[in-house]
Design a protein around this motif. Structure first.
Motif: not given
Lengths: 537, 59
Positions: A74, A208, A211-212, A215, A239-241, B2-6, B8-9
């Protein structure tokens, strides 16, 4: 070691050559301007990027992404959208024109002349002089941390080595106005970060898949154990807020993302850059380069910082911050461990270059605040202002080095570089932003309103730093000494406020005070003066 | 995605790319706009740059 010496020599020779090339073409101001009009846009583009990004962004904030995760992206988005697009298009063009109309050469001078107020110029210069060393110390720490990791030497030695190089560079007058040398540094930084991005994604099987893996990492029992403390504070994975409203969420969103993302608009050393641009056309073109460059610098640093957790865990069974030992060591250790030696050497040079261009602009701002703005213009003493400026620069170098050295006593798990940078950016936003926007857009805003907003923003911000925001007040110890509590709100119903960054409170206060004072106090500035300011805008 | 967990990201990732595209498109559309053509404007630039150079030399 031989490799690094070789790379350094090649780099220095190339920088020297480009500096000479630029110098040969620009003998006086007229030549400089005409020359600037003929310079290839790519050269212009790269030179911009090199002055914007420093070790703070790559080492400090990249490390923060290593512990807080990709939510930091962000900030990259805001860096591009606010720091480049809004700043250049809506602030840059007017700053340039009004600055030239008033013959202003520093940020305090721009505000002071626009509002015809010696107080505003003096006040702004004192804030910059006293607080910019905090930001400079963050940039120095970023460089010293990298040197320490790369050579495996004690922090004191690397700090001394790094500061000596910076001091020699600044003493020699920096590389101001030498576009080719800046562009060369920018090219190295761009290439370095591009290689880093491609190799990290390649190592982890593509975008991907990388990132996975990150995650999935949080689901590993060993990782759960290692992140138990931060999970209790709201951490939900890289990979999460973080959990909304948790201490880590407030730190990420209010301090790191908002503090720096918005604070960039009122950075004295960046505002000055707008005035040195030759025309609005150059600003239009720089939007392209600036956007792409920031994406490649901070975007890559944050993605790499976060993904480093997967590689560190695969190699050592530890997450990045535990494997590296400290938040600010994550990027340096990652480069040392997982990238080829030659790349480490190239990146070291790129980081040194990035730090040089930023530090020289910071020390320049500290020096001119003391000499030109405060001593000469506010106190009205013409003589010896050069001496005061140089003394100011020396003071800035010494104070920021001392602060960087003292940072070793802080909690190493804290993102020290990012926090120091965010502190200064937030303070600048609260103190200067409403007055600066008023100077550019509101012809009828009175000097009194601008002053009131600046004072309110500064007082609220510093009060919050010293007495409320626990992350800073606990380290600064003043609240503890005076009241016995690290934060005044501890043990009260207002305790959650200890997590809220100063910018969230101080900027709205500053805006509100400026608006209210503006409504009640009419401007006493002569219409002719306002016309001069806005001529051609 | 894209493999992100949530989300927001993922949104942040797309915000970065989107902002960059905005910068590139804006810059290209306005690539040749805003050059100072009037001799008085150029003269003003020169006067400002000369003072700036003097300050730089003093520092």
């Amino acid at each position: 070691m031989l490799l690094i010496i070789l790379v350094t020599l090649v780099y220095l020779a190339a920088t020297g050559f480009f500096a000479w090339l630029g110098f040969r073409q620009t003998h006086n101001a007229q030549d400089y301007l005409i020359g600037g009009r003929q310079i290839h846009p790519l050269v212009m583009a790269l030179s911009y990027g090199a002055t914007f990004i420093s070790t703070s962004a790559i080492v400090g904030f990249g490390g923060a992404a290593g512990s807080l995760g990709m939510g930091l992206l962000w900030l990259t988005g805001l860096n591009i959208f606010v720091g480049i697009f809004i700043a250049f298009v809506f602030f840059g063009k007017r700053t340039r024109k009004i600055g030239h109309n008033l013959n202003a050469h520093t940020f305090p001078e721009l505000l002071g002349l626009r509002y015809k107020s010696r107080f505003i110029q003096g006040f702004a210069s004192i804030v910059i002089f006293l607080f910019m060393p905090i930001y400079a110390s963050a940039v120095i720490k970023g460089g010293a941390d990298f040197v320490q990791s790369y050579f495996g030497i004690p922090f004191e030695v690397s700090l001394l080595f790094f500061v000596s190089i910076v001091a020699i560079y600044v003493w020699m007058g920096g590389m101001k106005g030498v576009m080719y040398a800046d562009a060369f540094q920018g090219l190295i930084m761009f290439a370095g970060m591009a290689i880093l991005l491609v190799s990290v994604y390649a190592k982890l099987g593509g975008i991907t898949s990388a990132h996975q893996s990150l995650t999935d990492l949080i689901n590993d029992p060993a990782v759960r154990e290692q992140t138990a403390k931060s999970a209790a504070d709201g951490f939900l994975g890289w990979t999460a807020m973080p959990k909304f409203g948790s201490p880590i969420w407030w730190n990420l969103v209010s301090t790191i993302i908002m503090g720096v993302g918005i604070g960039v608009l009122a950075q004295p050393q960046l505002v000055v850059r707008f005035m040195t641009v030759k025309s609005n056309r150059e600003l239009n073109r720089a939007v392209v380069s600036g956007g792409v460059f920031i994406l490649m610098m901070t975007g890559v640093a944050f993605v790499t910082g976060a993904l480093s957790n997967v590689l560190f865990f695969q190699a050592d069974g530890k997450i990045a911050i535990l494997a590296a030992g400290a938040n600010d060591k994550i990027i340096p250790e990652f480069i040392r461990r997982f990238m080829p030696e030659w790349f480490g050497a190239v990146l070291l040079i790129a980081l040194l270059a990035a730090a040089m261009s930023t530090l020289s602009s910071q020390f320049h701002a500290i020096g001119t605040s003391a000499g030109r703005d405060f001593f000469e213009k506010t106190l009205g003493r013409g003589k010896n202002s050069v001496l005061v400026t140089r003394g100011g620069i020396l003071f800035g170098i010494l104070l920021s080095t001392a602060l960087a050295w003292m940072s070793r006593y802080l909690d190493a798990s804290m993102a020290i570089i990012a926090t120091g940078t965010a502190l200064f950016f937030g303070l600048c936003a609260a103190t200067f932003l409403p007055a600066y926007v008023g100077a550019l857009y509101f012809r009828k805003l009175s000097a009194t309103a601008a002053k009131a907003g600046m004072i309110a923003g500064f007082v609220t911000s510093t009060f919050w730093i010293f007495f409320i925001h626990e992350k800073e007040s606990a380290s600064l110890q003043i609240s503890k000494l005076l009241t016995g509590k690290a934060s005044l709100v501890l043990g009260t119903a207002l305790e959650p406020l200890k997590m809220v960054d100063p910018i969230v409170i101080a900027l709205p206060v500053s805006i509100l005070v400026t608006i209210i004072a503006g409504l009640f106090v009419k401007s006493k500035l002569e219409p002719a003066h306002v016309e001069t300011c806005f001529k051609g805008v | 995605m894209l493999g992100f967990g949530d989300g927001w990201v993922l949104a942040a990732y797309l915000f970065c790319v989107g902002s960059t595209i905005l910068c590139v498109v804006y810059g290209i559309i306005n690539w040749n706009r805003g050059a100072d053509k009037e001799p008085t404007q150029i003269q003003e630039e020169v006067a400002w740059a000369e003072t700036e150079k003097k300050i730089e030399e003093e520092v």
